[in-house]
Design a protein around this motif. Structure first.
Motif, PDB file in Angstrom:
ATOM      1  N   LYS A  96     -34.000  16.466  10.458  1.00 17.67           N
ATOM      2  CA  LYS A  96     -33.389  17.591  11.171  1.00 17.67           C
ATOM      3  C   LYS A  96     -33.335  18.798  10.247  1.00 17.67           C
ATOM      4  O   LYS A  96     -33.010  18.671   9.080  1.00 17.67           O
ATOM      5  N   ALA A  97     -33.644  19.957  10.797  1.00 14.07           N
ATOM      6  CA  ALA A  97     -33.546  21.209  10.049  1.00 14.07           C
ATOM      7  C   ALA A  97     -33.156  22.306  11.025  1.00 14.07           C
ATOM      8  O   ALA A  97     -33.637  22.322  12.165  1.00 14.07           O
ATOM      9  N   ASP A  98     -32.291  23.215  10.585  1.00  9.23           N
ATOM     10  CA  ASP A  98     -31.847  24.313  11.446  1.00  9.23           C
ATOM     11  C   ASP A  98     -33.041  25.131  11.930  1.00  9.23           C
ATOM     12  O   ASP A  98     -33.895  25.540  11.138  1.00  9.23           O
ATOM     13  N   GLY A  99     -33.096  25.350  13.245  1.00  2.00           N
ATOM     14  CA  GLY A  99     -34.158  26.153  13.834  1.00  2.00           C
ATOM     15  C   GLY A  99     -35.434  25.386  14.127  1.00  2.00           C
ATOM     16  O   GLY A  99     -36.400  25.954  14.622  1.00  2.00           O
ATOM     17  N   TYR A 100     -35.459  24.090  13.812  1.00  2.00           N
ATOM     18  CA  TYR A 100     -36.663  23.279  14.009  1.00  2.00           C
ATOM     19  C   TYR A 100     -36.347  22.082  14.897  1.00  2.00           C
ATOM     20  O   TYR A 100     -35.217  21.586  14.926  1.00  2.00           O
ATOM     21  N   ALA A 101     -37.340  21.606  15.611  1.00  4.06           N
ATOM     22  CA  ALA A 101     -37.179  20.414  16.445  1.00  4.06           C
ATOM     23  C   ALA A 101     -37.086  19.183  15.546  1.00  4.06           C
ATOM     24  O   ALA A 101     -37.783  19.094  14.530  1.00  4.06           O
ATOM     25  N   ASN A 102     -36.221  18.254  15.926  1.00  2.82           N
ATOM     26  CA  ASN A 102     -36.086  17.007  15.172  1.00  2.82           C
ATOM     27  C   ASN A 102     -37.373  16.196  15.260  1.00  2.82           C
ATOM     28  O   ASN A 102     -38.108  16.289  16.232  1.00  2.82           O
ATOM     29  N   ASP A 103     -37.618  15.402  14.243  1.00  2.00           N
ATOM     30  CA  ASP A 103     -38.785  14.525  14.235  1.00  2.00           C
ATOM     31  C   ASP A 103     -38.327  13.139  13.804  1.00  2.00           C
ATOM     32  O   ASP A 103     -37.452  13.001  12.949  1.00  2.00           O
ATOM     33  N   THR A 104     -38.914  12.114  14.405  1.00  4.79           N
ATOM     34  CA  THR A 104     -38.618  10.729  14.036  1.00  4.79           C
ATOM     35  C   THR A 104     -39.874  10.127  13.436  1.00  4.79           C
ATOM     36  O   THR A 104     -40.962  10.255  13.991  1.00  4.79           O
ATOM     37  N   VAL A 105     -39.716   9.451  12.299  1.00  2.00           N
ATOM     38  CA  VAL A 105     -40.845   8.837  11.607  1.00  2.00           C
ATOM     39  C   VAL A 105     -40.568   7.344  11.462  1.00  2.00           C
ATOM     40  O   VAL A 105     -39.507   6.951  10.978  1.00  2.00           O
ATOM     41  N   ASP A 106     -41.526   6.524  11.886  1.00  2.00           N
ATOM     42  CA  ASP A 106     -41.468   5.075  11.679  1.00  2.00           C
ATOM     43  C   ASP A 106     -42.217   4.795  10.381  1.00  2.00           C
ATOM     44  O   ASP A 106     -43.443   4.889  10.338  1.00  2.00           O
ATOM     45  N   TYR A 107     -41.479   4.468   9.328  1.00  2.00           N
ATOM     46  CA  TYR A 107     -42.134   4.328   8.030  1.00  2.00           C
ATOM     47  C   TYR A 107     -42.837   2.984   7.851  1.00  2.00           C
ATOM     48  O   TYR A 107     -43.493   2.765   6.835  1.00  2.00           O
ATOM     49  N   THR A 108     -42.767   2.089   8.827  1.00  2.00           N
ATOM     50  CA  THR A 108     -43.535   0.841   8.710  1.00  2.00           C
ATOM     51  C   THR A 108     -45.029   1.099   8.905  1.00  2.00           C
ATOM     52  O   THR A 108     -45.842   0.229   8.614  1.00  2.00           O
ATOM     53  N   ASN A 109     -45.380   2.277   9.398  1.00  4.81           N
ATOM     54  CA  ASN A 109     -46.793   2.636   9.558  1.00  4.81           C
ATOM     55  C   ASN A 109     -47.424   3.095   8.243  1.00  4.81           C
ATOM     56  O   ASN A 109     -48.603   3.430   8.214  1.00  4.81           O
ATOM     57  N   TYR A 110     -46.645   3.133   7.170  1.00  7.41           N
ATOM     58  CA  TYR A 110     -47.121   3.579   5.862  1.00  7.41           C
ATOM     59  C   TYR A 110     -47.111   2.401   4.901  1.00  7.41           C
ATOM     60  O   TYR A 110     -46.278   1.507   5.005  1.00  7.41           O
ATOM     61  N   SER A 111     -48.016   2.410   3.944  1.00  3.23           N
ATOM     62  CA  SER A 111     -48.057   1.308   2.980  1.00  3.23           C
ATOM     63  C   SER A 111     -47.126   1.608   1.804  1.00  3.23           C
ATOM     64  O   SER A 111     -46.879   2.757   1.456  1.00  3.23           O
ATOM     65  N   SER A 112     -46.636   0.541   1.218  1.00  4.11           N
ATOM     66  CA  SER A 112     -45.734   0.632   0.080  1.00  4.11           C
ATOM     67  C   SER A 112     -46.506   0.318  -1.195  1.00  4.11           C
ATOM     68  O   SER A 112     -47.293  -0.623  -1.240  1.00  4.11           O
ATOM     69  N   LYS A 113     -46.283   1.122  -2.221  1.00  2.36           N
ATOM     70  CA  LYS A 113     -46.898   0.876  -3.518  1.00  2.36           C
ATOM     71  C   LYS A 113     -45.795   0.897  -4.561  1.00  2.36           C
ATOM     72  O   LYS A 113     -45.058   1.892  -4.666  1.00  2.36           O
ATOM     73  N   ASN A 114     -45.646  -0.188  -5.294  1.00  2.00           N
ATOM     74  CA  ASN A 114     -44.587  -0.319  -6.301  1.00  2.00           C
ATOM     75  C   ASN A 114     -43.206  -0.056  -5.703  1.00  2.00           C
ATOM     76  O   ASN A 114     -42.384   0.634  -6.301  1.00  2.00           O
ATOM     77  N   ASN A 115     -42.974  -0.576  -4.514  1.00  2.44           N
ATOM     78  CA  ASN A 115     -41.697  -0.431  -3.806  1.00  2.44           C
ATOM     79  C   ASN A 115     -41.357   1.020  -3.490  1.00  2.44           C
ATOM     80  O   ASN A 115     -40.192   1.403  -3.480  1.00  2.44           O
ATOM     81  N   VAL A 116     -42.384   1.826  -3.236  1.00  9.50           N
ATOM     82  CA  VAL A 116     -42.198   3.221  -2.836  1.00  9.50           C
ATOM     83  C   VAL A 116     -43.109   3.502  -1.638  1.00  9.50           C
ATOM     84  O   VAL A 116     -44.296   3.192  -1.674  1.00  9.50           O
ATOM     85  N   ILE A 117     -42.523   4.074  -0.597  1.00 14.02           N
ATOM     86  CA  ILE A 117     -43.307   4.551   0.543  1.00 14.02           C
ATOM     87  C   ILE A 117     -43.320   6.068   0.459  1.00 14.02           C
ATOM     88  O   ILE A 117     -42.268   6.705   0.506  1.00 14.02           O
ATOM     89  N   ASP A 118     -44.503   6.644   0.298  1.00 13.53           N
ATOM     90  CA  ASP A 118     -44.641   8.096   0.235  1.00 13.53           C
ATOM     91  C   ASP A 118     -45.132   8.577   1.597  1.00 13.53           C
ATOM     92  O   ASP A 118     -46.265   8.295   1.986  1.00 13.53           O
ATOM     93  N   LEU A 119     -44.273   9.285   2.315  1.00 10.69           N
ATOM     94  CA  LEU A 119     -44.622   9.784   3.640  1.00 10.69           C
ATOM     95  C   LEU A 119     -45.490  11.037   3.567  1.00 10.69           C
ATOM     96  O   LEU A 119     -45.999  11.500   4.584  1.00 10.69           O
ATOM     97  N   GLY A 120     -45.623  11.590   2.375  1.00 13.49           N
ATOM     98  CA  GLY A 120     -46.439  12.793   2.206  1.00 13.49           C
ATOM     99  C   GLY A 120     -45.776  13.998   2.848  1.00 13.49           C
ATOM    100  O   GLY A 120     -44.553  14.123   2.858  1.00 13.49           O
ATOM    101  N   GLU A 121     -46.576  14.881   3.401  1.00 13.15           N
ATOM    102  CA  GLU A 121     -46.061  16.108   4.023  1.00 13.15           C
ATOM    103  C   GLU A 121     -45.707  15.843   5.484  1.00 13.15           C
ATOM    104  O   GLU A 121     -46.513  15.318   6.238  1.00 13.15           O
ATOM    105  N   ILE A 122     -44.487  16.222   5.850  1.00 15.45           N
ATOM    106  CA  ILE A 122     -44.013  16.093   7.231  1.00 15.45           C
ATOM    107  C   ILE A 122     -43.757  17.498   7.739  1.00 15.45           C
ATOM    108  O   ILE A 122     -42.968  18.239   7.158  1.00 15.45           O
ATOM    109  N   PHE A 123     -44.453  17.890   8.799  1.00 13.51           N
ATOM    110  CA  PHE A 123     -44.350  19.237   9.343  1.00 13.51           C
ATOM    111  C   PHE A 123     -43.422  19.240  10.544  1.00 13.51           C
ATOM    112  O   PHE A 123     -43.611  18.472  11.487  1.00 13.51           O
TER     113      PHE A 123
END
Length: 128
Positions: A96-123
């Motif tokens: 959530k951010a002021d002035g922007y539409a909320n976004d929902t991300v399912d992080y199970t669609n991303y792979s984990s490396k060394n117990n870290v999931i990097d979602l990268g850039e979220i617009f």
């Protein structure tokens, strides 16, 4: 058996008894405005709770970056045979951010490396 062999066997058994069970890896990413391609400051990132799970929060910093820490348990068990019961955890976050539409991300669609999931850039898109 000599003392050195006994010590090495004992050391092996004791070190193999310590385990870290990761229930949720660290989650990180960068929140950007879709139109401006600039980092969004103070965007709120929160988990969607299930059952009696508490909500976990993070806030994007001045570079748009955020981090939700990993949830794990460290325990001593005989050769790692007794995995502790994991708490019920969500697999989704809401951004959530002021002035922007909320976004929902399912992080199970991303792979984990060394117990870290990097979602990268979220617009996030501006609200109409």
């Amino acid at each position: 058996m000599n003392k050195k062999k006994i010590f090495l066997i004992l050391l092996f058994v004791l070190t193999s008894c310590h385990n870290e069970w990761v229930f949720r890896p660290e989650i990180r990413g960068i929140i950007l405005g879709f139109d401006s391609n600039k980092p969004l400051l103070n965007a709120k990132i929160e988990t969607i709770p299930i059952e009696s799970e508490p909500v976990d929060y993070a806030t994007s910093k001045n570079t748009g970056r955020f981090v939700l820490p990993k949830i794990s348990s460290e325990s001593w068990t005989f050769l790692g045979m007794e995995k502790p019961r994991a708490p019920a955890l969500t697999n989704k976050i809401v951004i959530k951010a002021d002035g922007y539409a909320n976004d929902t991300v399912d992080y199970t669609n991303y792979s984990s490396k060394n117990n870290v999931i990097d979602l990268g850039e979220i617009f996030l898109k501006r609200k109409n």
